[in-house]
Each structure stands twice: as C-alpha cells, then as structure tokens.
Design a protein around this motif. Structure first.
Motif, mmCIF file in Angstrom:
data_model
loop_
_atom_site.group_PDB
_atom_site.id
_atom_site.type_symbol
_atom_site.label_atom_id
_atom_site.label_comp_id
_atom_site.label_asym_id
_atom_site.label_seq_id
_atom_site.Cartn_x
_atom_site.Cartn_y
_atom_site.Cartn_z
ATOM 1 N N ASP A 83 44.946 -26.403 54.304
ATOM 2 C CA ASP A 83 43.773 -26.598 53.458
ATOM 3 C C ASP A 83 43.615 -25.491 52.420
ATOM 4 O O ASP A 83 42.828 -25.621 51.479
ATOM 5 C CB ASP A 83 42.514 -26.692 54.318
ATOM 6 C CG ASP A 83 42.244 -25.432 55.135
ATOM 7 O OD1 ASP A 83 43.213 -24.700 55.425
ATOM 8 O OD2 ASP A 83 41.073 -25.200 55.493
ATOM 9 N N LYS A 84 44.385 -24.419 52.560
ATOM 10 C CA LYS A 84 44.321 -23.310 51.612
ATOM 11 C C LYS A 84 45.529 -23.267 50.684
ATOM 12 O O LYS A 84 45.625 -22.370 49.849
ATOM 13 C CB LYS A 84 44.235 -21.971 52.371
ATOM 14 C CG LYS A 84 43.005 -21.818 53.240
ATOM 15 C CD LYS A 84 43.033 -20.465 53.947
ATOM 16 C CE LYS A 84 41.815 -20.264 54.836
ATOM 17 N NZ LYS A 84 41.852 -18.948 55.520
ATOM 18 N N SER A 91 52.927 -30.796 56.713
ATOM 19 C CA SER A 91 52.378 -29.670 57.465
ATOM 20 C C SER A 91 53.213 -29.461 58.722
ATOM 21 O O SER A 91 53.531 -30.421 59.431
ATOM 22 C CB SER A 91 50.920 -29.949 57.848
ATOM 23 O OG SER A 91 50.119 -30.097 56.700
#
Length: 252
Positions: A83-84, A91
């Motif tokens: 998310d960053k 992922s």
C-alpha cells in the motif's frame, strides 16, 4: 550465467540491474533513481521487464512509476508494504519464489528496518539482494521493527550459504567500519577487513558486494550471539545484545 550490473546513484545508493541472457529479461533491484536506471539499461542494450522492490522507502521504490511507464515492466513488492509502493503488480511474502527467465529467487522476510522488508536470494547464482536489512559491517536502522524481529531477520541471512555474495543498497562501509572497530576492537579479522576497505575507498572503489562468510566473522550485528560480544555489550541474550549494538550505532 546471470549478469549483475552495479552502478552508483543518488548520494550513496547502489543501483542493480539483473539480466538473464537466455530470456533477455532484466530486473531492477529497487528503483532509487529512475532516469539512471533507464540510462544504464539503455547503455547495456537491456529491456527492463521487472522491478523487485525490497521495501517502501523512496530511495528504493521512488522510481517505480517512471520506469513502468517507460518500459511496461511488472512490479513485484512485499505484500506488507504494497500500500506504500506505487504500481505493484504482484505482492510477495516470505517463502514465495520470483523468477527471471528460468532463474528462481527465494523471498526472505528480513523485516526490522521496515516492517515488511524482504530480500531476494538466488541460490543458483550464490547472490542475495538484501536492500537495507544488512550492510557490509552494518545493518539498517531499526525504523519500524523490534530488536527481536530484526535479529530473527538477520539469523535468516546468517543461515544462507557462506559463499553467498550480499548486494547491499548503500556505500556505508567506511562509516560502519569505524563503529565495528569500536564494538569489537579485538577482532583480528575485522582489523584486516577495515584496512582493505580503507584502501578501496581511497581509490573510490566500491566495497559492495560483500561475502557472507566474511561478514559472519566481522559484522558486529551478525555476531550478537557470540559470547564475547554479549559479554562486552551486556546482553543477556542475542536479542538484547543486538538491541544494545543498534542503539549504540544510532548515536555513534
């Protein structure tokens, strides 16, 4: 054979391009400086097809969007920090496998510097890209994790084959060497290593990559479980000793 192209970028980062001649795939290991990565790939005649991020910090993932826009590459990044990180296509977490051509890399959780930091170990090539988790004679600052988490991460790296070449993300070795001598002043292997580092830096040569076998003998953070280090630094166990060393380095 895989080819690794190493080049300096920003103030003290190293950029890495990992190239598989068979498949003609090329992976960026982190993206501190998008323009320099694209320039270096162009000079080599390599087409960037992947980005492997180790963690979310801008000097590691800040070039993702520009490189992806220019090349259409896929971005692989740690799930705990996705998310960053911009543009993530896949992922990954500890125990996952990524590949460049037919060459596979194991994903290792090395959280501590950041919570979701990962390393990529290519056993067939005896190399590991460790980001900011481990440096020549040092380790990353503990920005987000705990001493227990970070020590567990370092134990995972300690367990790799000793001939593994560690590709760290920064040229911090001369500074790390000063603290290492302070932390472990009676280590003859360390003294010899520091002399070599001094000669290399005097000629503006890189001290990275570094061999794990040597780091196991000389890196104070990897030696937090050594009885002599525990006695010197007052740690009741390896975690406490590591914590004491990390705190001392922060204010050294």
């Amino acid at each position: 054979m895989l080819e690794i192209h190493q080049f300096p970028c920003l103030s003290d980062n190293y950029g890495y391009l990992l190239h598989d001649p068979e498949s003609q795939e090329t992976a960026c290991i982190d993206t501190p400086d998008a323009e320099e990565y694209l320039r270096q790939a162009g000079r080599k005649g390599w087409q960037i097809t992947q980005i492997w991020n180790t963690h979310w910090h801008p000097d590691h993932a800040g070039g993702n969007t520009t490189i992806k826009a220019a090349t259409g590459c896929r971005i692989i990044a740690p799930a705990a920090e996705a998310d960053k990180i911009a543009g993530v296509d896949r992922s990954i977490k500890h125990g996952d496998v990524v590949a460049i051509g037919n060459r596979k890399a194991a994903v290792i959780d090395v959280g501590g510097h950041t919570l979701g930091h990962v390393a990529y170990h290519l056993p067939g090539a005896c190399v590991a890209f460790v980001g900011d988790s481990l440096f020549a004679l040092g380790c990353g600052r503990m920005f987000e994790g705990t001493a227990s988490q970070f020590w567990t991460s370092l134990k995972r790296l300690k367990a790799l084959p000793p001939e593994t070449m560690l590709y760290c993300a920064h040229e911090y070795t001369a500074s790390n060497a000063k603290f290492a001598l302070h932390a472990d002043p009676d280590n003859a292997d360390l003294a010899a290593y520091v002399e070599e580092i001094t000669r290399r830096r005097a000629r503006d040569l890189p001290t990275v990559p570094t061999k794990l076998e040597r780091e196991l003998k000389t890196n104070p953070f990897l030696r937090a479980d050594d009885p002599k280090m525990r006695a010197r630094w007052g740690g009741g166990d390896a975690v406490a000793t590591f914590a004491a060393l990390r705190s001392a380095k922060d204010s050294f």
